[in-house]
Design an enzyme around this catalytic site. Sequence first.
Site, short mmCIF file in Angstrom:
data_model
loop_
_atom_site.label_atom_id
_atom_site.label_comp_id
_atom_site.label_asym_id
_atom_site.label_seq_id
_atom_site.Cartn_x
_atom_site.Cartn_y
_atom_site.Cartn_z
N ASN A 137 14.02 15.52 71.38
CA ASN A 137 12.68 15.99 71.77
C ASN A 137 11.68 14.92 71.33
O ASN A 137 11.38 14.81 70.15
CB ASN A 137 12.40 17.33 71.09
CG ASN A 137 10.97 17.81 71.33
OD1 ASN A 137 10.28 17.30 72.21
ND2 ASN A 137 10.53 18.80 70.56
N LYS A 184 8.58 14.76 71.98
CA LYS A 184 7.21 15.29 71.79
C LYS A 184 6.19 14.38 72.50
O LYS A 184 6.53 13.77 73.51
CB LYS A 184 6.91 15.46 70.31
CG LYS A 184 8.02 16.22 69.57
CD LYS A 184 7.62 16.70 68.22
CE LYS A 184 8.83 17.30 67.53
NZ LYS A 184 8.51 18.00 66.32
N HIS A 196 9.19 26.19 71.97
CA HIS A 196 9.20 25.39 70.74
C HIS A 196 8.14 25.95 69.79
O HIS A 196 7.08 26.40 70.21
CB HIS A 196 8.91 23.92 71.07
CG HIS A 196 9.17 23.00 69.92
ND1 HIS A 196 8.27 22.86 68.88
CD2 HIS A 196 10.24 22.21 69.63
CE1 HIS A 196 8.78 21.99 68.00
NE2 HIS A 196 9.96 21.59 68.43
N GLU A 202 6.03 24.57 67.98
CA GLU A 202 4.70 23.95 68.10
C GLU A 202 3.90 24.58 69.23
O GLU A 202 2.68 24.69 69.16
CB GLU A 202 4.86 22.43 68.28
CG GLU A 202 5.29 21.77 66.97
CD GLU A 202 6.03 20.45 67.13
OE1 GLU A 202 6.03 19.87 68.22
OE2 GLU A 202 6.62 20.00 66.12
N GLU A 212 15.60 26.87 65.17
CA GLU A 212 14.74 25.87 64.54
C GLU A 212 13.86 26.53 63.49
O GLU A 212 12.76 27.01 63.82
CB GLU A 212 13.85 25.20 65.60
CG GLU A 212 14.62 24.39 66.62
CD GLU A 212 13.84 23.16 67.05
OE1 GLU A 212 14.38 22.07 66.94
OE2 GLU A 212 12.68 23.30 67.46
N GLY A 270 10.11 18.60 61.19
CA GLY A 270 9.23 17.48 60.86
C GLY A 270 8.91 17.36 59.38
O GLY A 270 8.02 16.61 58.99
N SER A 301 14.65 18.52 61.18
CA SER A 301 14.95 17.37 60.31
C SER A 301 16.41 16.94 60.36
O SER A 301 16.99 16.58 59.33
CB SER A 301 14.50 17.67 58.88
OG SER A 301 13.10 17.86 58.83
C1 PEP Z 1 11.81 19.52 66.89
O1 PEP Z 1 10.69 19.15 67.13
O2 PEP Z 1 12.38 20.29 67.66
C2 PEP Z 1 12.44 19.04 65.67
C3 PEP Z 1 13.56 19.59 65.31
O3 PEP Z 1 11.80 18.03 64.99
P1 PEP Z 1 12.38 17.21 63.73
O4 PEP Z 1 13.80 16.82 64.06
O5 PEP Z 1 11.48 16.02 63.62
O6 PEP Z 1 12.32 18.10 62.56
#
Ligand code: PEP
Length: 261
Positions: free
Chosen positions: A18, A20, A104, A106, A176, A182, A219
């Site tokens: 992803n 973003k 997601h 976000e 998630e 992040g 992460s």
């Molecule tokens: C994500 O945005 O779906 C995500 C898992 O980000 P990160 O791997 O940076 O934590």
Amino acid sequence: MACQRSTTEVRSTLVVGNWKMNLLRNEALDLVAELGRLGAVANELVDVVICPPFTALTSLADHGMHGIKLGAQNCHFSQKGAYTGEVSAEMLCDVGCSYVIIGHSERRRDYNETDAEIGRKAHHALQVGLRPIICVGELLEERQSGKTLEVLFRQIDEIVETAGADVVSKSVIAYEPVWAIGTGLAATSAQVQDVHAAIRAHLEEITVSGAVPILYGGSVTAANAAGLFSCQDVDGALVGGASLKAQEFAQIVHEARQRTR
Ligand code: PEP
């Protein structure tokens, strides 16, 4: 800590990047070319998908993807109409996407997306031939107060109520935990396995196929991927930050290959 994984039962692994709101078109093309050079591509047991910003989709599709599939980061729940600033699932198919991330955290946090809307998006995406990657996850305070599964089941139930069990059966679920996204604080393999097993059991209870791939996101790095992929109920990863670094993402794909060998 690594989880136990049976060697007799092997499902294919899905690694999704992803990106973003990152990368201009030339940067996106360079990154995909580098992934191709590093061999971070799909084979019969590992599917690799990248989800760039909308603006890079056409360039990437036109220049060839080295066997990597294209996905988008969001879509609208309607076919077309007066929805300024939105992109429909058909438009995404039209530019070569086969997956779309839906719900997601976000988008839930910044655009107040509800589970009912997420269900409508998943339903419409699947109707036009896109495979939804439906994200669910708990906040830190919800985990700390022992409400993780309650929150996840509530999200899943409402999505299933809106989209239908059949749609969710043909989708991908991404677990998630919001506190892991992040932050560099990935959930442990044991935490992930526990939640994935509980999600799978719950899906079966509510007549969604237990064979739905369940990805972990939060992460994920080259360093923790092997441990996560060794878990029985982890079918792949949704990778944010690490998917913007060619070497790191290629190593995650490599770890996915090791798991399914
Ligand atoms: C994500 O945005 O779906 C995500 C898992 O980000 P990160 O791997 O940076 O934590």
